[in-house]
Design a protein around this motif. Structure first.
Motif, short mmCIF file in Angstrom:
data_model
loop_
_atom_site.label_atom_id
_atom_site.label_comp_id
_atom_site.label_asym_id
_atom_site.label_seq_id
_atom_site.Cartn_x
_atom_site.Cartn_y
_atom_site.Cartn_z
N LYS A 188 0.83 -1.26 0.24
CA LYS A 188 -0.01 0.00 0.15
C LYS A 188 0.69 1.60 -0.06
O LYS A 188 1.91 1.28 0.67
CB LYS A 188 -0.91 -0.03 1.40
N ARG A 189 0.70 2.07 -0.81
CA ARG A 189 1.45 3.30 -1.15
C ARG A 189 1.41 4.18 0.07
O ARG A 189 0.22 4.39 0.72
CB ARG A 189 0.85 4.06 -2.25
N THR A 190 2.54 4.61 0.52
CA THR A 190 2.52 5.69 1.72
C THR A 190 2.09 6.99 1.13
O THR A 190 3.12 7.57 0.34
CB THR A 190 3.66 5.54 2.40
N TYR A 191 1.08 7.77 1.56
CA TYR A 191 0.71 8.84 1.00
C TYR A 191 1.17 10.14 2.04
O TYR A 191 1.35 11.26 1.59
CB TYR A 191 -0.78 9.17 0.56
N LEU A 192 1.05 9.86 3.09
CA LEU A 192 1.51 10.78 4.31
C LEU A 192 2.64 10.25 5.16
O LEU A 192 2.57 9.03 5.54
CB LEU A 192 0.31 10.85 5.06
N PHE A 193 3.64 11.30 4.97
CA PHE A 193 4.82 10.96 6.07
C PHE A 193 4.47 11.82 7.30
O PHE A 193 4.22 12.89 6.91
CB PHE A 193 6.30 11.13 5.30
N SER A 194 4.94 11.20 8.22
CA SER A 194 4.51 12.09 9.63
C SER A 194 5.77 12.87 10.11
O SER A 194 5.77 13.79 11.10
CB SER A 194 4.16 11.12 10.75
N GLN A 195 7.02 12.28 9.54
CA GLN A 195 8.43 12.87 9.91
C GLN A 195 8.77 13.91 9.22
O GLN A 195 8.72 13.69 7.70
CB GLN A 195 9.46 12.02 10.20
N VAL A 196 9.47 14.91 9.66
CA VAL A 196 9.81 16.01 8.75
C VAL A 196 11.17 15.60 8.06
O VAL A 196 11.99 14.96 8.54
CB VAL A 196 10.59 17.28 9.60
N GLY A 197 11.07 15.79 6.79
CA GLY A 197 12.09 15.17 6.05
C GLY A 197 11.92 13.94 5.51
O GLY A 197 13.27 13.31 4.81
N ALA A 198 11.12 12.97 6.10
CA ALA A 198 10.92 11.75 5.52
C ALA A 198 10.56 11.36 4.14
O ALA A 198 10.97 10.52 3.38
CB ALA A 198 9.84 11.05 6.34
N ASP A 199 9.96 12.50 3.45
CA ASP A 199 9.67 12.42 1.79
C ASP A 199 11.02 12.66 1.40
O ASP A 199 11.16 11.96 0.19
CB ASP A 199 8.74 13.59 1.46
N ASP A 200 11.84 13.54 1.64
CA ASP A 200 13.27 13.40 1.02
C ASP A 200 13.79 12.35 1.14
O ASP A 200 14.63 11.74 0.07
CB ASP A 200 13.98 14.65 1.79
N ALA A 201 13.96 11.58 2.16
CA ALA A 201 14.44 10.33 2.36
C ALA A 201 13.96 9.12 1.48
O ALA A 201 14.65 8.54 0.69
CB ALA A 201 14.65 9.99 3.72
N ALA A 202 12.68 8.97 1.55
CA ALA A 202 11.90 8.29 0.59
C ALA A 202 11.91 8.32 -0.77
O ALA A 202 12.07 7.25 -1.70
CB ALA A 202 10.41 8.21 1.02
N LEU A 203 12.15 9.63 -1.28
CA LEU A 203 12.33 10.07 -2.77
C LEU A 203 13.74 10.27 -3.19
O LEU A 203 13.95 10.22 -4.19
CB LEU A 203 11.64 11.37 -3.01
N GLN A 204 14.55 10.22 -2.04
CA GLN A 204 16.05 10.48 -2.29
C GLN A 204 16.26 11.65 -3.19
O GLN A 204 17.03 11.79 -3.97
CB GLN A 204 16.69 9.10 -3.03
N VAL A 205 15.69 12.79 -2.54
CA VAL A 205 16.00 13.99 -3.55
C VAL A 205 16.36 14.84 -2.23
O VAL A 205 16.31 14.90 -1.19
CB VAL A 205 14.56 14.56 -3.90
N GLY A 206 17.04 15.91 -2.82
CA GLY A 206 17.75 17.01 -1.69
C GLY A 206 17.07 18.45 -1.96
O GLY A 206 16.17 18.68 -2.84
N GLN A 207 17.44 19.27 -1.31
CA GLN A 207 17.03 20.75 -1.41
C GLN A 207 16.98 21.26 -2.86
O GLN A 207 16.40 22.05 -3.04
CB GLN A 207 17.92 21.53 -0.27
N SER A 208 18.13 20.98 -3.81
CA SER A 208 18.31 21.47 -4.93
C SER A 208 17.39 21.13 -5.81
O SER A 208 16.86 21.69 -6.89
CB SER A 208 19.63 21.25 -5.65
N GLU A 209 16.51 20.01 -5.37
CA GLU A 209 15.32 19.45 -6.38
C GLU A 209 13.99 20.04 -5.87
O GLU A 209 12.83 19.78 -6.42
CB GLU A 209 15.28 18.09 -6.38
N ARG A 210 14.15 21.06 -4.63
CA ARG A 210 12.60 21.50 -4.49
C ARG A 210 12.14 22.55 -5.38
O ARG A 210 12.79 23.60 -5.96
CB ARG A 210 12.80 22.35 -2.91
N ALA A 211 10.86 22.57 -5.57
CA ALA A 211 10.34 23.61 -6.35
C ALA A 211 8.97 23.73 -5.56
O ALA A 211 7.95 23.13 -5.74
CB ALA A 211 9.70 23.10 -7.80
#
Length: 561
Positions: A531-554
């Motif tokens: 089941k897809r996780t749609y909501l991450f409860s921890q700050v920065g957990a989406d960065d870790a899961a998607l393996q993206v950094g600040q430079s990719e933020r839009a």
């Protein structure tokens, strides 16, 4: 300044309070005895109800029998019984002769809010927990005794149930029924809670508070204390004028009826106005640390709330911070006894507690441990049975054990289990997020958005949507409106600017797919079970899961709007 009568009353209160705290300390050496008594008292509340008959509660005397007779329950399991109580059928959930004073409102896992029954017995235990907390706090900070208190309370009657029972904040009931000797030191007036507009409400509270030398401030959420200070600073011209003239700004407090009631309690204070003007000129802003002699502040510091502390001290100074404990509408779990730590001792008198080992939280039939069986440095989800008619209720706050005080566990709140995010007390659930996105997409006639949502820290904190499709400002605003409709506490925090507006980040479809593969592997489940996780409860957990950094933020838009 306190008068002679108040000094005498305070001396009597201190003698009584010391006795209360000594009894509490003795209870810490008898955790099993306290828990047996708590279970017996809680079961008596509901044994004679329709709910009690369904589960055979009259026969329950032990924790083992309770486990065999009643499954672990969520709010949705008891919602039908609570709704019948709200409609006047008290016997659906409570034994004959029991009363419900009000319902404490809280965010549920669906769009409908939770209503937690508040009985006289529940209030007694709730107040005893607060009194125990307060006795130790004021013993440790004796300079705050008999000095003004800044406390933020809500309305107990925000709405009325079909049977005419008030529904709202239990803090409103406690404030309304507080002893007169204590109420005299509250800087606010009860009428302030009647102001619907949050900015007006906070402005009015600070208008009364600025003419008093506040000793300490107490509220659940640290973001509330920060917002109070920010509003006072941003509205300093109007506040200083109101202090000087004995008025209350009509432009900011627009409710004429409430403003008239509050205005009758105000007096001109030109000298205080000059002091505030001088402080603003000297420091370039108005800050509580400068215009009050603050001894301490009391608020949540555990979990994500700890991120607010540095900002809190910028406004209130480098003062001690006492966590108010793991405390929910459903009841109290811990009582902190020291400053500058989120750790508190389990309040074994407040409820009968069970604990789900963290590894079992996702299990369909998790095992539970009792308070005396917990292991140090282990994490558990909280289950409670108490005077609110909640039996084996999955609170699902996750705590960590930090040893024992005498024989009673010391616990620290970590996070909410079950796909819940709460950076400002909003308790946003994954169900609500998915429902809001679905409603938004249907409204705009577009396919369901492939996305993940996560909290981000900022001034104020906000939520970020990451998706492989571009998202317009209009769509983002619609999503925000849908979240507000799903969760009244999210709506409240958006209105009060404790949460900023949603932002968007564009990520690649490959990044989303790779995230799913990693989560699938980590969980050890099959593709059919994933089941897809749609909501991450921890700050920065989406960065870790998607393996993206600040430079990719839009980002889209200003989060503070």
């Amino acid at each position: 300044m306190a008068n002679l009568f108040e000094h005498l009353a305070a001396r009597v209160a201190r003698i009584h309070a010391r006795g209360v705290f000594r009894r509490f300390e003795r209870s810490l050496s008898d955790v099993q005895g306290m828990q047996r008594r708590a279970l017996r008292n809680a079961i008596e509340m509901v044994a004679g109800s329709e709910f009690g008959r369904r589960y055979g509660l009259r026969e329950i005397r032990t924790a083992e029998r309770l486990r065999r007779s009643v499954p672990l329950l969520t709010y949705e399991d008891i919602r039908p019984y609570v709704e019948r109580v709200a409609a006047g059928e008290t016997g659906a959930l409570f034994s004959p002769g029991r009363r419900v004073l009000m319902f404490a409102t809280s965010s549920g896992t669906t769009s409908a809010a939770k209503l937690v029954p508040v009985t006289p017995e529940f209030v007694r235990e709730y107040r005893r927990g607060w009194n125990t907390f307060g006795v130790k706090l004021l013993t440790d900070h004796a300079a705050a005794v008999l000095r003004p208190i800044l406390q933020v309370s809500g309305r107990m009657d925000e709405r009325i149930s079909p049977a005419g029972i008030p529904c709202g904040a239990i803090t409103g009931l406690l404030a309304r029924t507080q002893k007169g000797i204590v109420r005299r030191f509250y800087v606010g007036r009860p009428e302030i809670a009647l102001l619907a507009d949050v900015t007006a409400r906070y402005y009015a509270l600070m208008r009364f508070a600025l003419v008093r030398d506040v000793a300490f401030a107490v509220t659940a959420n640290p973001s509330t204390l920060i917002r109070l200070a920010q509003i006072a600073d941003a509205s300093s011209e109007a506040l200083i004028r109101d202090v000087r003239d004995g008025t209350l700004s009509q432009e900011i407090v627009g409710d004429a009826a409430v403003r008239e009631q509050l205005h009758a309690r105000l007096r001109p204070a030109p000298q205080r106005a000059r002091e505030l003007e001088n402080l603003r000129e000297r420091f370039g802003q108005l800050r509580p640390r400068d215009y009050w002699r603050i001894e301490f502040v009391a608020c949540w510091t555990g979990g994500s709330m700890g991120h607010y502390l540095s900002r809190l001290r910028e406004w209130y100074g480098p003062v001690p911070v006492r966590d108010i404990g793991l405390l929910a509408s459903e009841g109290r779990v811990t009582i902190p006894l020291e400053d500058n730590t989120p750790v508190g001792v389990l309040d074994t008198q407040a409820a009968f507690f069970e604990f789900i080992p963290a590894d079992d939280l996702a299990s369909a039939s998790p095992r539970t441990l009792l308070a005396h069986e917990l292991l140090p440095q282990s994490d558990y989800g909280v289950v409670l049975t108490n005077h609110a008619g909640l039996v084996r209720y999955r609170l699902d706050d996750v705590v960590r054990v930090h040893g024992l005080l005498h024989r009673t566990p010391l616990l620290e709140f970590l996070y909410r289990a079950g796909g819940v995010s709460s950076v400002a007390g909003e308790k946003l659930t994954e169900n609500q997020v998915v429902a809001a996105v679905r409603a938004t997409c249907e409204r705009h006639g577009i396919p369901f958005l492939d996305f993940v949502l996560a909290p981000c820290w900022g001034e104020p904190p906000y939520y970020r949507v990451s998706s492989p499709e571009p998202v317009s400002d209009q769509l983002l605003e619609s999503f925000d409106e849908a979240l507000r409709a799903q969760n009244e506490e999210y709506d409240s925090r958006r209105k009060s600017f404790r949460l900023g507006r949603l932002q968007h980040r564009l990520v690649s479809a490959d990044a989303m797919a790779a995230m799913d593969r990693r989560l699938l592997t980590a969980r050890g489940s099959s593709a059919e079970q994933y089941k897809r996780t749609y909501l991450f409860s921890q700050v920065g957990a989406d960065d870790a899961a998607l393996q993206v950094g600040q430079s990719e933020r839009a980002s889209v838009g200003n989060p503070a709007k």
